[in-house]
Design an enzyme around this catalytic site. Sequence first.
Site, PDB file in Angstrom:
ATOM      1  N   ARG A  84      13.742  12.235 -11.503  1.00 37.79           N
ATOM      2  CA  ARG A  84      14.092  11.071 -12.331  1.00 37.79           C
ATOM      3  C   ARG A  84      13.394  11.071 -13.204  1.00 37.79           C
ATOM      4  NH1 ARG A  84       9.811   6.626 -10.756  1.00 37.79           N
ATOM      5  NH2 ARG A  84      10.623   4.705 -11.792  1.00 37.79           N
ATOM      6  N   HIS A 128      10.980   1.828 -17.988  1.00 35.15           N
ATOM      7  CA  HIS A 128      10.083   2.738 -17.732  1.00 35.15           C
ATOM      8  C   HIS A 128       9.169   2.301 -18.537  1.00 35.15           C
ATOM      9  CE1 HIS A 128       7.608   5.872 -14.785  1.00 35.15           C
ATOM     10  NE2 HIS A 128       7.388   4.329 -15.638  1.00 35.15           N
ATOM     11  N   GLU A 173       8.596   0.038 -11.575  1.00 35.02           N
ATOM     12  CA  GLU A 173       6.813  -0.959 -12.154  1.00 35.02           C
ATOM     13  C   GLU A 173       6.615  -2.722 -12.445  1.00 35.02           C
ATOM     14  OE1 GLU A 173       3.854   1.878 -12.017  1.00 35.02           O
ATOM     15  OE2 GLU A 173       3.963   3.298 -10.441  1.00 35.02           O
ATOM     16  N   ASN A 298       6.549   3.525  -5.486  1.00 32.38           N
ATOM     17  CA  ASN A 298       5.185   4.765  -6.500  1.00 32.38           C
ATOM     18  C   ASN A 298       4.015   4.471  -5.648  1.00 32.38           C
ATOM     19  OD1 ASN A 298       7.520   5.661  -7.735  1.00 32.38           O
ATOM     20  ND2 ASN A 298       6.562   4.244  -9.054  1.00 32.38           N
ATOM     21  N   TYR A 300      -0.105   6.514  -4.854  1.00 34.81           N
ATOM     22  CA  TYR A 300      -0.730   6.995  -5.411  1.00 34.81           C
ATOM     23  C   TYR A 300      -2.229   6.748  -4.602  1.00 34.81           C
ATOM     24  CZ  TYR A 300       2.060   7.797  -9.451  1.00 34.81           C
ATOM     25  OH  TYR A 300       2.562   8.426 -10.158  1.00 34.81           O
ATOM     26  N   GLU A 358       7.597   8.492  -6.514  1.00 40.20           N
ATOM     27  CA  GLU A 358       6.227   8.521  -7.166  1.00 40.20           C
ATOM     28  C   GLU A 358       5.654   8.949  -6.443  1.00 40.20           C
ATOM     29  OE1 GLU A 358       4.786   6.881 -11.191  1.00 40.20           O
ATOM     30  OE2 GLU A 358       6.391   6.283 -11.566  1.00 40.20           O
TER      31      GLU A 358
HETATM   32  O1  LIG Z   1      -0.143   6.749 -13.533  1.00 40.93           O
HETATM   33  C1  LIG Z   1       0.586   7.668 -13.181  1.00 40.93           C
HETATM   34  C2  LIG Z   1       1.966   6.734 -12.921  1.00 40.93           C
HETATM   35  N1  LIG Z   1       1.833   5.991 -11.699  1.00 40.93           N
HETATM   36  N2  LIG Z   1       3.259   5.042 -12.893  1.00 40.93           N
HETATM   37  C3  LIG Z   1       3.802   5.271 -13.312  1.00 40.93           C
HETATM   38  C4  LIG Z   1       3.741   6.401 -14.651  1.00 40.93           C
HETATM   39  O2  LIG Z   1       4.548   5.952 -15.444  1.00 40.93           O
HETATM   40  C5  LIG Z   1       2.000   6.822 -14.545  1.00 40.93           C
HETATM   41  O3  LIG Z   1       2.272   7.919 -14.923  1.00 40.93           O
END
Ligand SMILES: OC[C@H]1NNC[C@@H](O)[C@@H]1O
Length: 453
Positions: A84, A128, A173, A298, A300, A358
């Site tokens: 990706r 992005h 995002e 995504n 985390y 992600e």
């Molecule tokens: O913070 C880690 C990742 N989170 N999502 C968007 C990405 O561009 C970031 O690096």
Amino acid sequence: MNEQAPEMPTDSPPSGFLWGAATSSYQIEGSPLADGAGPSIWHRFAHTPGRVLNGDTGDIACDHYRRWREDVTLMASLGLNAYRFSVAWGRILPEGTGRVNQPGLDFYRHLVDALLEQGIEPMLTLYHWDLPEALDARGGWASDASPGWFADYARILYRALGDRVRLWITLNEPWVITAGGYLFGDLAPGHRSQSETPIVAHNLLRAHAAALASGRAEGIERIGLAVNLEPQYPASPLADDIAATARRDAFINRWFLDPVFFGRYPAEMEAIFGTAWPEYSASELDALRAPPDFIGVNYYSRSVVRADPTEQPVGARRVRQDARPHTAMDWEVYPQGLTHILAWIQGRYGNPPVYITENGAAFDDPPPVAGRLHDRQRVAYLRSHLRAASRALRRGVDLRGYFAWSLLDNFEWSYGYAKRFGLVRVDPVDRQRLIKDSGRFYRDAIRRYEGRA
Ligand SMILES: OC[C@H]1NNC[C@@H](O)[C@@H]1O
């Protein structure tokens, strides 16, 4: 037990499951103005003193713009069957609209062809975060014209690469684009405006819908939307904490998904933004309904939430879980949250196809020793989150792939190069790549899951 053994449930993923890694243009490419490219808002932001830690910029980054062949070989050595990446809008349209810059298109075409030659499925993110500076000068995402700019840009890429790229993502995002760039101001373009924020969110949703429509017109069949999702858990059973958690859940998780699936905003948004929340007609809201062919998740971490009137505009704050491990971003390691958020999507939006687009962690890696980098915390993070994804599969979630964030240590926005998420180390001086233990673990996990180990 072998430290590197994936030690994961044996149930194999569905056939065709994608095992990938993710990156984005400004974070890895470098050469932001090469071959006729126009500057982005991140080029300007990073060159504005005080905006990025240590004054870091994406001028070189991972030098991927010049090392892309080496990186495709690296992906193949990791056993990835997908990758990706995002396209820098300014390489294609230096002024954001109008004149097409052929060398920019050629760069991405060569990258895609090299991926396909290695049997690696490209997943292309149209946006992005690196908006052409020329469009920001015309109002950027706050401009009513922005959805049209985006649809025209998308159409150029659909026509140039639609015969070889099968997986597309419109926006990465939208919440971070909006909250980081227009509300809290820590990301480009660095605005802090409660009144501008809902307008930007609305234009991003219109832009997603417009790019989806222009993709359909070009015969593109699999267009997704990638969203950062963070399950919210109340810190206590107190009514104030429960209400604060619902507001923060709407603010982070439902603000963009509800409109694209239901044609309506979460009810909490008006309470959050108050008089700054615009009035929308039924037709304006219905125009946002543009369900993607898949959701890119995504993930985390999670948040444990307490009511806090001093934390505006949501009136809620995250309560740090001191007893649990955290990453270098100070994000709690909470793999269960991945299973929960995938099950939440399954239940709320009708079990749409999902890719984890992600998932990964920044840790302060030890220095390499004898050509090895033992990033044990990242190995543990990957193992626990792959297990969590496997549990979601067992619950019937239509999960179609997993993309580790990130292939390479790269430019982590306002943190610059201080936070490293890579499966592969990038030397800060000569940009040499070194596969970390986490990269080796991921390679072995792919083999085990795919029954090749
Ligand atoms: O913070 C880690 C990742 N989170 N999502 C968007 C990405 O561009 C970031 O690096």
